[in-house]
Design a protein around this motif. Structure first.
Motif, PDB file in Angstrom:
ATOM      1  N   VAL A  21       0.843  -1.202   0.000  1.00 21.57           N
ATOM      2  CA  VAL A  21       0.000   0.000   0.000  1.00 21.57           C
ATOM      3  C   VAL A  21       0.876   1.249   0.000  1.00 21.57           C
ATOM      4  N   LEU A  24       2.324   1.678  -3.381  1.00 29.00           N
ATOM      5  CA  LEU A  24       1.299   2.126  -4.334  1.00 29.00           C
ATOM      6  C   LEU A  24       1.033   3.618  -4.156  1.00 29.00           C
ATOM      7  N   VAL A  25       0.861   4.038  -2.898  1.00 31.92           N
ATOM      8  CA  VAL A  25       0.586   5.451  -2.634  1.00 31.92           C
ATOM      9  C   VAL A  25       1.769   6.305  -3.090  1.00 31.92           C
ATOM     10  N   LEU A  28       1.799   6.465  -6.876  1.00 33.71           N
ATOM     11  CA  LEU A  28       0.664   7.266  -7.339  1.00 33.71           C
ATOM     12  C   LEU A  28       0.973   8.760  -7.203  1.00 33.71           C
ATOM     13  N   PHE A  29       1.448   9.151  -6.035  1.00 34.49           N
ATOM     14  CA  PHE A  29       1.587  10.584  -5.767  1.00 34.49           C
ATOM     15  C   PHE A  29       2.921  11.164  -6.230  1.00 34.49           C
ATOM     16  N   VAL A  32       2.935   8.922 -10.901  1.00 35.29           N
ATOM     17  CA  VAL A  32       1.810   8.950 -11.841  1.00 35.29           C
ATOM     18  C   VAL A  32       1.327  10.386 -12.052  1.00 35.29           C
ATOM     19  N   GLY A  33       1.246  11.139 -10.942  1.00 38.36           N
ATOM     20  CA  GLY A  33       0.692  12.490 -11.032  1.00 38.36           C
ATOM     21  C   GLY A  33       1.685  13.507 -11.548  1.00 38.36           C
ATOM     22  N   PHE A 279      -1.841  16.882  -1.101  1.00 37.37           N
ATOM     23  CA  PHE A 279      -1.351  15.501  -1.199  1.00 37.37           C
ATOM     24  C   PHE A 279      -1.005  14.867   0.151  1.00 37.37           C
ATOM     25  N   ILE A 282      -4.123  13.395   1.811  1.00 36.49           N
ATOM     26  CA  ILE A 282      -4.726  12.232   1.153  1.00 36.49           C
ATOM     27  C   ILE A 282      -3.849  10.998   1.359  1.00 36.49           C
TER      28      ILE A 282
ATOM     29  N   VAL B 184      -3.498  -5.464  -1.841  1.00 38.21           N
ATOM     30  CA  VAL B 184      -3.133  -4.062  -1.632  1.00 38.21           C
ATOM     31  C   VAL B 184      -4.297  -3.148  -2.025  1.00 38.21           C
ATOM     32  N   VAL B 200      -4.723  12.882  -8.002  1.00 36.56           N
ATOM     33  CA  VAL B 200      -3.409  12.809  -8.627  1.00 36.56           C
ATOM     34  C   VAL B 200      -3.477  13.196 -10.101  1.00 36.56           C
ATOM     35  N   LEU B 201      -4.546  12.763 -10.793  1.00 35.48           N
ATOM     36  CA  LEU B 201      -4.573  12.949 -12.251  1.00 35.48           C
ATOM     37  C   LEU B 201      -4.756  14.406 -12.644  1.00 35.48           C
TER      38      LEU B 201
END
Lengths: 314, 346
Positions: A21, A24-25, A28-29, A32-33, A279, A282, B184, B200-201
């Motif tokens: 997790v 992944l977080v 993601l932050f 990906v962003g 961010f 979250i 997960v 995020v996007l």
């Protein structure tokens, strides 16, 4: 498998998932962003501002080091400051938890009681017009967006008829329970009870055709005793599991109810954080909730082993 | 002895049997009809035959809904009225510092001489704050919401099926890895995960919505398809196919997939309903469709503010449009499950 080995394996699995997790977080932050610094610095930032922000956030360091930093943050429970209010994230989380729980705990208790009662009733009368009616009504009720229930409920009961305050919150838990949480809890109940009834009805019906029910009936027990003692006790395991699984949800608050009724809980904070691209907040909430989910799953497995000796044998 | 095969002797396929069972069930027949009707509507809006004028102000603000139209159902507003400004400043004996700009603007408006515009006083479904036809909007909104739900459900089902098949068929390391990933994703509550990805996007749009919902919503399909593949991989027909030299890929996609297709189909239709509900919440909160578009969620957002003014029509029209589709889809999912799973039918 011995009890201790099971415990250790299960714990290791939970920790591994938690690491997943966190990864992944992080991905993601931080990846990906795109560059988080461009969001924090704003659209008018100069190259120098950007570089400063990047340095401040530690984004100029290698990715693996940033990841280790994040793991450290999770271990210490210190997620830094909110980007929008500059309050420590853990302080925000602590102060918003109370209102969310004031709303969600009564909701969970009422929902479980009502859903089990109605499910028992319709299961006892299965196939009758009442059972069919409840099934039909709950299918239609579930297909209306929960937004509509909240919009109309708030408008009619609070604004038009004035039975409840339209929105608001106080510092006293008692006043909140008596005045401000009343309508949100009732609306939340209305929305969440239909799926639970359907689920619990199926749990009860699964037990109702079992051999032990036939035996009980052959013994000459009353239908009421069979339903409330024999069937309910066996159906209680999946029902309790379902309620347990709902516990981590207490930490995310009720997004929509808190927003509509201006309740300063975690759900409203999350929506605000998404609106403000905050961010750290979250990220923190996502990890907190995942931890809670994993802990509940872990404890649930232990309870199972303890309640049902057959589980450990496989 | 050889048996002559002709068409009358060929046994019916499982799928056409299922379709027949679905058709025999009145609930299945009606819900299939309603869903098909919506899909046709969506197709017509996508093709540009319907709902193209949803963004045009065709009526007066908040024109009420009525089906009984009198002859004089129009009002013509004189053109250029917007340029007349009641001046407060000269009352105090000052000169308006903006007067040169205003006279220039007025002169420009005179030169253009716009046509007087006529607006309708009522519409069958009423009008919103800007005088847009709620009937047109709900057509376009239905298209957006259903389309997002359909494509996202397709993406999620595809991901869930492929990963579930791999995990269930190959087991061992593949299964451990994919199942770990599943663990997960499912340890984060669904709506929170959706919000995190939306945060995020950083850009709104139908494509982003589909991405968010599709990438986060495949776990249910994965779990069921994986379980089915674990069950099927040791069945005789798969072992036989292997003994005859069929490759692993062929066994997974050609031999087993058709036998678990019913699970996939039911999951698709369940996801469709779930994704539409999520899209509505996201768009309502402003994380979904951009302002240049309209969906059930953004309509509910406008309707919330309109209701306080007593303008109930947009709320009612949107709610009914959504409730009918979601009810029909839910009932169709149940009917499909009954029709496709022969064990449930005697």
């Amino acid at each position: 498998m011995s009890g201790l080995l099971f415990l250790v394996r299960r714990l290791g699995q939970a920790l591994l998932t938690l690491l997943g997790v966190i990864l992944l977080v992080f991905i993601l932050f931080n990846w990906v962003g795109g560059d988080p610094a461009t969001i924090l610095a704003g659209k008018m930032a100069s190259a120098q501002d950007l570089a400063n922000v990047r340095h401040q956030l530690g984004l100029d360091r290698p990715l693996w080091q940033q990841f280790l930093d994040f793991v450290g943050q999770v271990l210490r429970g210190d997620y830094g400051e909110s980007w929008s209010t500059h309050e420590p994230v853990s302080a925000i989380f602590r102060s918003r938890l109370g209102p969310s729980l004031t709303l969600l705990i009564p909701m969970l208790i009422l929902e479980t009681l009502v859903a089990v009662a109605v499910a028992l009733l319709v299961a006892a009368l299965r196939g009758s017009w009442l059972d069919q009616g409840v099934r039909m009504v709950s299918t239609v009720a579930m297909s209306i967006s929960l937004l509509v229930y909240i919009i109309v409920g708030q408008y009619v009961f609070a604004y038009l008829w004035g039975w409840f305050p339209v929105k608001g919150w106080s510092d006293s838990v008692l006043t909140n329970l008596r005045v401000y949480a009343l309508l949100p809890v009732l609306l939340g109940l209305l929305v969440s009870v239909a799926p639970s009834i359907r689920l619990y009805r199926s749990f009860i019906l699964e037990e109702i055709d079992q051999d032990f029910v036939r035996t009980a009936r052959a013994k000459g027990l009353s239908e009421r005793r069979i339903l409330f003692v024999h069937v309910l006790r066996n159906a209680a395991i999946p029902i309790v599991t379902n309620v347990l699984m709902g516990l981590p949800g207490l930490l995310t608050g009720a997004f929509l109810l808190e927003r509509f009724f201006a309740i300063p809980g975690i759900g409203r904070e999350i929506i605000l954080a998404v609106e403000r691209s905050d961010f750290p907040l979250i990220k923190a909430i996502t990890v907190y909730v995942a931890m809670a989910t994993l802990a509940v799953n872990f404890l649930g497995d232990l309870c199972y082993r303890w309640l049902d000796p057959r589980v450990g044998l496989e | 002895m050889t048996v002559q095969m002709d068409s009358s002797m060929r046994s019916e396929s499982a799928w056409s049997l299922a379709l027949r069972r679905l058709w025999r069930d009145p609930v299945g027949r009606i819900s299939l009809g309603v869903v098909t009707f919506y899909l046709v509507l969506v197709g017509m809006v996508l093709a540009g035959w319907l709902g193209t004028r949803w963004n045009d102000p065709v009526a007066v603000n908040y024109a009420p809904p009525t089906w009984f139209v009198s002859a004089a159902n129009r009002v013509t507003l004189p053109a250029g009225e917007a340029w007349d400004r009641t001046l407060v400043v000269p009352l105090y004996g000052w000169t308006d510092p903006l007067e040169p700009l205003w006279s220039e603007a007025r002169a420009a408006a005179q030169r253009i001489q716009p046509e007087p515009v006529s607006y309708r006083l009522t519409l069958p479904f009423g009008a919103d704050k800007w005088g847009r036809d709620v009937g047109q909007k709900v057509l376009k909104g239905t298209q957006t919401s259903v389309w997002v739900g359909l494509v996202a459900a397709f993406v999620a089902t595809l991901i869930g099926t492929v990963l579930g098949a791999l995990a269930g068929y190959y087991g061992r390391v593949v299964d451990d890895l994919l199942n770990g990933f599943y663990g997960v994703l499912t340890s984060i509550p669904y709506l929170l995960l959706v919000f995190a990805v939306a945060a995020v996007l950083q850009q709104k749009g139908v494509g982003t919505l589909i991405l968010i919902l599709g990438l986060t919503g495949w776990t249910g399909v994965f779990r069921l398809v994986r379980a089915e593949y674990m069950k099927h991989r040791t069945r005789e027909y798969v072992l036989a196919a292997g003994a005859l030299g069929a490759s692993h890929g062929r066994r997974v996609w050609v031999h087993i997939l058709p036998n678990v297709g019913h699970v996939v189909l039911v999951q698709f239709s369940q996801n469709l309903v779930g994704f539409i509900k999520s899209e509505v919440i996201l768009s309502f909160l402003g994380f979904g469709v951009p302002v240049s578009s309209v969906s059930w969620g953004s309509m509910l957002n406008e309707a919330q503010n309109e209701l306080i003014l007593g303008k109930w029509w947009q709320l009612v029209v949107t709610t009914v449009a959504m409730a009918v589709f979601v009810t029909a889809s839910s009932l169709l999912t149940d009917a499909l499950r009954d029709a496709l799973d022969p064990r449930l039918n005697s």
